[in-house]
Design a protein around this motif. Structure first.
Motif, mmCIF file in Angstrom:
data_model
loop_
_atom_site.group_PDB
_atom_site.id
_atom_site.type_symbol
_atom_site.label_atom_id
_atom_site.label_comp_id
_atom_site.label_asym_id
_atom_site.label_seq_id
_atom_site.Cartn_x
_atom_site.Cartn_y
_atom_site.Cartn_z
ATOM 1 N N PRO A 88 -0.397 -2.116 -8.741
ATOM 2 C CA PRO A 88 0.250 -1.677 -9.995
ATOM 3 C C PRO A 88 0.307 -0.155 -10.143
ATOM 4 O O PRO A 88 -0.093 0.411 -11.147
ATOM 5 C CB PRO A 88 -0.624 -2.324 -11.080
ATOM 6 N N LEU A 89 0.785 0.486 -9.097
ATOM 7 C CA LEU A 89 0.830 1.950 -9.024
ATOM 8 C C LEU A 89 2.199 2.383 -8.543
ATOM 9 O O LEU A 89 2.735 1.807 -7.607
ATOM 10 C CB LEU A 89 -0.131 2.425 -7.935
ATOM 11 N N GLU A 90 2.740 3.424 -9.171
ATOM 12 C CA GLU A 90 3.934 4.050 -8.620
ATOM 13 C C GLU A 90 3.493 5.409 -8.118
ATOM 14 O O GLU A 90 2.732 6.104 -8.793
ATOM 15 C CB GLU A 90 5.003 4.223 -9.703
ATOM 16 N N VAL A 91 3.957 5.758 -6.945
ATOM 17 C CA VAL A 91 3.598 7.058 -6.380
ATOM 18 C C VAL A 91 4.869 7.889 -6.322
ATOM 19 O O VAL A 91 5.871 7.465 -5.743
ATOM 20 C CB VAL A 91 3.017 6.902 -4.953
ATOM 21 N N ILE A 92 4.832 9.044 -6.945
ATOM 22 C CA ILE A 92 6.000 9.933 -6.941
ATOM 23 C C ILE A 92 5.656 11.177 -6.127
ATOM 24 O O ILE A 92 4.568 11.750 -6.301
ATOM 25 C CB ILE A 92 6.408 10.301 -8.387
ATOM 26 N N ASP A 141 -9.610 0.088 -11.511
ATOM 27 C CA ASP A 141 -9.669 -0.831 -10.375
ATOM 28 C C ASP A 141 -8.269 -1.219 -9.877
ATOM 29 O O ASP A 141 -8.025 -2.357 -9.503
ATOM 30 C CB ASP A 141 -10.471 -2.094 -10.765
ATOM 31 N N LEU A 142 -7.361 -0.243 -9.887
ATOM 32 C CA LEU A 142 -5.995 -0.510 -9.419
ATOM 33 C C LEU A 142 -5.945 -0.489 -7.895
ATOM 34 O O LEU A 142 -5.097 -1.131 -7.281
ATOM 35 C CB LEU A 142 -5.015 0.520 -9.982
ATOM 36 N N ALA A 143 -6.860 0.285 -7.293
ATOM 37 C CA ALA A 143 -6.953 0.372 -5.832
ATOM 38 C C ALA A 143 -8.334 0.935 -5.497
ATOM 39 O O ALA A 143 -8.981 1.528 -6.361
ATOM 40 C CB ALA A 143 -5.861 1.293 -5.294
ATOM 41 N N THR A 144 -8.747 0.745 -4.245
ATOM 42 C CA THR A 144 -10.048 1.295 -3.838
ATOM 43 C C THR A 144 -9.874 2.766 -3.457
ATOM 44 O O THR A 144 -8.753 3.246 -3.252
ATOM 45 C CB THR A 144 -10.609 0.549 -2.613
ATOM 46 N N LYS A 145 -11.019 3.447 -3.303
ATOM 47 C CA LYS A 145 -10.993 4.854 -2.914
ATOM 48 C C LYS A 145 -10.293 5.032 -1.561
ATOM 49 O O LYS A 145 -9.474 5.940 -1.379
ATOM 50 C CB LYS A 145 -12.441 5.346 -2.804
ATOM 51 N N GLU A 146 -10.595 4.128 -0.637
ATOM 52 C CA GLU A 146 -9.988 4.194 0.707
ATOM 53 C C GLU A 146 -8.476 3.955 0.603
ATOM 54 O O GLU A 146 -7.686 4.625 1.264
ATOM 55 C CB GLU A 146 -10.602 3.137 1.642
ATOM 56 N N GLU A 147 -8.108 2.978 -0.212
ATOM 57 C CA GLU A 147 -6.677 2.697 -0.376
ATOM 58 C C GLU A 147 -5.951 3.895 -0.975
ATOM 59 O O GLU A 147 -4.850 4.243 -0.527
ATOM 60 C CB GLU A 147 -6.472 1.463 -1.271
ATOM 61 N N ILE A 148 -6.563 4.526 -1.965
ATOM 62 C CA ILE A 148 -5.919 5.689 -2.601
ATOM 63 C C ILE A 148 -5.751 6.822 -1.583
ATOM 64 O O ILE A 148 -4.675 7.431 -1.503
ATOM 65 C CB ILE A 148 -6.718 6.152 -3.843
ATOM 66 N N GLU A 179 6.272 2.384 -3.748
ATOM 67 C CA GLU A 179 5.295 1.372 -4.160
ATOM 68 C C GLU A 179 4.639 0.846 -2.895
ATOM 69 O O GLU A 179 5.233 0.860 -1.816
ATOM 70 C CB GLU A 179 5.979 0.244 -4.931
ATOM 71 N N PHE A 180 3.410 0.411 -3.046
ATOM 72 C CA PHE A 180 2.647 -0.092 -1.907
ATOM 73 C C PHE A 180 2.149 -1.496 -2.201
ATOM 74 O O PHE A 180 1.944 -1.853 -3.361
ATOM 75 C CB PHE A 180 1.450 0.829 -1.625
ATOM 76 N N GLY A 181 1.945 -2.268 -1.111
ATOM 77 C CA GLY A 181 1.412 -3.616 -1.291
ATOM 78 C C GLY A 181 0.345 -3.919 -0.265
ATOM 79 O O GLY A 181 0.308 -3.322 0.812
ATOM 80 N N ARG A 182 -0.547 -4.839 -0.654
ATOM 81 C CA ARG A 182 -1.577 -5.301 0.288
ATOM 82 C C ARG A 182 -1.041 -6.492 1.069
ATOM 83 O O ARG A 182 -0.414 -7.376 0.485
ATOM 84 C CB ARG A 182 -2.826 -5.764 -0.479
ATOM 85 N N PHE A 183 -1.307 -6.480 2.374
ATOM 86 C CA PHE A 183 -0.897 -7.607 3.226
ATOM 87 C C PHE A 183 -1.881 -7.724 4.375
ATOM 88 O O PHE A 183 -2.003 -6.799 5.187
ATOM 89 C CB PHE A 183 0.524 -7.380 3.761
ATOM 90 N N LYS A 184 -2.599 -8.822 4.418
ATOM 91 C CA LYS A 184 -3.552 -9.096 5.503
ATOM 92 C C LYS A 184 -4.440 -7.893 5.807
ATOM 93 O O LYS A 184 -4.531 -7.438 6.958
ATOM 94 C CB LYS A 184 -2.809 -9.542 6.758
ATOM 95 N N GLY A 185 -5.032 -7.337 4.789
ATOM 96 C CA GLY A 185 -5.991 -6.239 4.977
ATOM 97 C C GLY A 185 -5.368 -4.872 5.205
ATOM 98 O O GLY A 185 -6.086 -3.895 5.419
#
Ligand code: UDP
Length: 234
Positions: A88-92, A141-148, A179-185
């Motif tokens: 649930p994040l938009e990155v500009i 908790d929209l994403a983890t630190k590593e994901e960000i 926009e980003f999505g999670r898929f199989k890790g």
């Protein structure tokens, strides 16, 4: 791949489940909205143009080592994509000040930024996608630190790849939304990359070749989208 039930309908796209749980069909509509849904309209042929334009950009990103949800085109307005769970994040990312940044910071539109700017927005129609920072994203908790960290690094990489590609076509990449999505890790670039989600200016005349033509009633909207497709295909 057979299209099964509709699982999501947004302003510009529909997403369908398929027989394979790993894939969705994404269908692009001609509908256009702006200013958080307050301005509505249709842009003739937009669905088809954005399907083709997004496919070109996703292919370029893949060729340059950026993983995306794009699998392949299915028809003029449908693409097969990996069944990601969208964050649930938009990155500009911005190279020149325009739109909301120019307004908020009192910068003249077109001011070259000394270094690219990355902004996060919280995807929420009710709240009008408010801008947040990485601390908010973590705290909510929209994403983890590593994901960000990965998303930031990837977004700047996408900016480099697309800016360099586009300038050869005489197009300045002013700013864009990912926009980003999670898929199989993994985290994949998802959604679309099109004149609906990017600002493209002609490098010589600074003419706007994107959705600002619709937002600001500048006319020749469809022609601008066509021009982008024809330049990136050439
Ligand atoms: N953008 C988008 N979806 C949004 C908000 C922005 O695709 O919900 C894109 C927009 O097309 C532009 C960039 O992100 O390329 C920056 O938009 P800005 O914050 O200036 O907002 P706007 O002027 O579109 O309200």
């Amino acid at each position: 791949m057979k299209k099964l039930e509709l699982i999501y309908e947004g302003k510009a796209k529909r997403v369908y489940r398929t027989e394979d749980e790993d894939f969705y069909v994404m269908e692009f509509k001609d509908d256009a909205t702006a200013f958080n849904g307050q301005k509505r309209g249709t842009i003739k042929g937009k669905g088809e143009l954005n399907t083709k334009i997004s496919a070109v950009f996703f292919e370029i990103l893949e060729e340059n080592g950026v993983k995306t949800h794009f699998e392949r085109l299915l028809s003029d307005r449908e693409m097969l994509v990996k069944a990601v769970k969208i964050l649930p994040l938009e990155v500009i990312v911005r190279n020149l000040a325009a739109g909301s940044m120019a307004k908020r910071l009192g910068l003249q539109e077109g001011t070259k930024l000394k270094s690219p700017v990355l902004e996060f927005c919280y995807k929420s129609d009710e709240l009008g996608d408010p801008m947040i920072n990485a601390y908010h994203a973590l705290a909510m908790d929209l994403a983890t630190k590593e994901e960000i960290a990965f998303i930031e690094e990837t977004s700047f990489k996408v900016n480099e790849i697309l800016s360099q590609f586009l300038i050869k076509k005489n197009i300045i990449l002013v700013d864009f939304k990912l926009e980003f999505g999670r898929f199989k890790g993994e985290i994949l670039v998802a959604d679309e990359i099109s004149p609906d989600t990017c600002r493209f200016w002609d490098a010589k005349t600074m003419e706007k070749l994107d959705k600002d033509r619709f937002r600001r009633d500048l006319g020749n909207v469809e022609e601008a989208y066509k021009e982008i497709l024809s330049r990136i295909k050439s």
